[in-house]
Scaffold this active site. Sequence first.
Site, PDB file in Angstrom:
ATOM      1  N   LYS A   1     -10.083   4.111  -5.082  1.00 41.15           N
ATOM      2  CA  LYS A   1     -10.076   4.090  -3.618  1.00 41.15           C
ATOM      3  C   LYS A   1     -10.686   5.373  -3.062  1.00 41.15           C
ATOM      4  CE  LYS A   1      -6.935   3.589   0.344  1.00 41.15           C
ATOM      5  NZ  LYS A   1      -5.513   3.470   0.774  1.00 41.15           N
TER       6      LYS A   1
ATOM      7  N   SER B   1      -4.755  -0.523   3.457  1.00 40.80           N
ATOM      8  CA  SER B   1      -6.047   0.140   3.639  1.00 40.80           C
ATOM      9  C   SER B   1      -6.882   0.193   2.367  1.00 40.80           C
ATOM     10  CB  SER B   1      -5.815   1.566   4.143  1.00 40.80           C
ATOM     11  OG  SER B   1      -5.082   2.338   3.198  1.00 40.80           O
TER      12      SER B   1
ATOM     13  N   SER C   1      -0.237  -0.290   1.602  1.00 40.56           N
ATOM     14  CA  SER C   1      -1.698  -0.350   1.468  1.00 40.56           C
ATOM     15  C   SER C   1      -2.210  -0.737   0.094  1.00 40.56           C
ATOM     16  CB  SER C   1      -2.317   0.993   1.878  1.00 40.56           C
ATOM     17  OG  SER C   1      -2.202   1.169   3.265  1.00 40.56           O
TER      18      SER C   1
END
Length: 528
Positions: free
Chosen positions: A113, A188, A212
């Site tokens: 990420k 996210s 997330s």
Amino acid sequence: MAEHRSRYGKGCLYRTPMVVGPTREELEELSVELDLGLKGSPELRDYQSAIDDIVRGINELDELVEPTTLVKYPRTPGQRPSKDSNPHNAWYYKSTITGASNGKLSGKRVAIKDSIAVAGIPMMMGCHALEGYVPDFDATVVTRVLDAGGVILGKATSEDNCVSGSSYTSAFGPVSNPYDDTHVAGGSSSGSAVLVAKNEVDLAIGGDQGGSVRIPASWCGLVGLKPTFGLVPYTGAGSGELTLDHLGPITRSVEDCALMLEAIAGYDDGRDPRQPCNIDVPNYTKHLKDMKPETISVAVLKEGFGQDCSDPAVDRIVTDTIDRFAAASGATVSPTSMPLHRFGRQLGLPITIIGGLDCAMNSGGAGLHHTGYYPTSMMKILATQFQQHKSKLAPLNKLLFLSGTYLKRNYCSLYGKAQNLRQLLTQQMEEALQGHDVIAMPTIPFTAPKIPSGEATEKEILEVSNNMLTNVKVSNLTGHPSITINVGLVGGLPVGLQLTGKKFGELRLLQIAQAFEEFVNAQPEQDA
């Protein structure tokens, strides 16, 4: 080293200072902003002299070399992928980094990420305000993936400053759902989930302050684990709020999730203040099936169902899965209740907003007031860029700046009250787990909504950016491990079952998730 005429003494030569004190004009403006009653006062000259003394002492630190993290494996700078090769917008940056020649993750393709530092690869956390920052260090989980033989293929798209649970706030546009590209993928860690779902990578690491990892995993039909707080070191990742930060795996199977957890979990030698000193990391994969299904005890959380935002079809498919699993396996199922669960999102607001303002925005994603490792290059650049480019932020981050600044200035005690109530919530979680292995509920009580149109107002965007947190936020607050697995489809879109276990009880949690996964995979695919 450049030298200049110092403001601290006539004719004295100094190297270029790390910190420069305020001018008289700057100090006067600051005193007005802080309402110190010093405007036009001759005493400002004394304050300026005292600050210059402070600055002189601080600049002596420039002589000292701070410890940093070792970058063990070579890599090339990589590149932004073309739109044609990135149809779901899930990649932020691509660069192949090969780790050790063998290990637990040997041959596994991994995405990281874009809130997690990878040396030499740009990191913008989905946010135009941060564009241009390139870390000079690897986060601990990155080193551990490479040490375990994993091959990192690049950085996965994240939402703007990792704040949204949806997937349309990233600086380079929406990340679309692999089941229907008109719907959101969840955030996210949006890109991390989509890359796993599309088999562009085998494994991914996401971040989770309010769901997330689990939100995109659930909406993309995957397995996502938020481990116990502190089990996986957060060192070198951009912090959303120091007491809520988690990193965890996103995978296509529980077995791969267990494998990834083995590689990245464990103590980080005091560098991560979130961690206790002694952390036992079992061989999760070896013992994954060392459990008799009839010994499982599942508590079904009353407050996890029938919410204002719940889709009855989602509630039904989750309830039906639990009941059919119990009937087939002999597992025990009983109801339980946590009254504060319904207030989890509200309880998390002061912590996320007031704490997040300082952690994510004012200290460059590092947080303050801890004794762990501080990524100073990240702090220096990101904190400055946040302050200088606020206008480039997505609406949800502008809201964070506005609300966080207002609440901190006028109602700072709310942060403390929320942290105190968090202890009651944790107590209720512990009580609900007494006599049970896991607490079960829908991961998200509705399926992935459509991506807002280009004509959507900021009000509409703000209303749906984080309306999916009702069931996932609570375990961020209590620190208990939570995993989501796919249990079917509603209207062609995935539905997740969330199981929450006891702290540092990941082995039992993974074993139960594995048993559920095997049961679901053996059934005809459901689509309510």
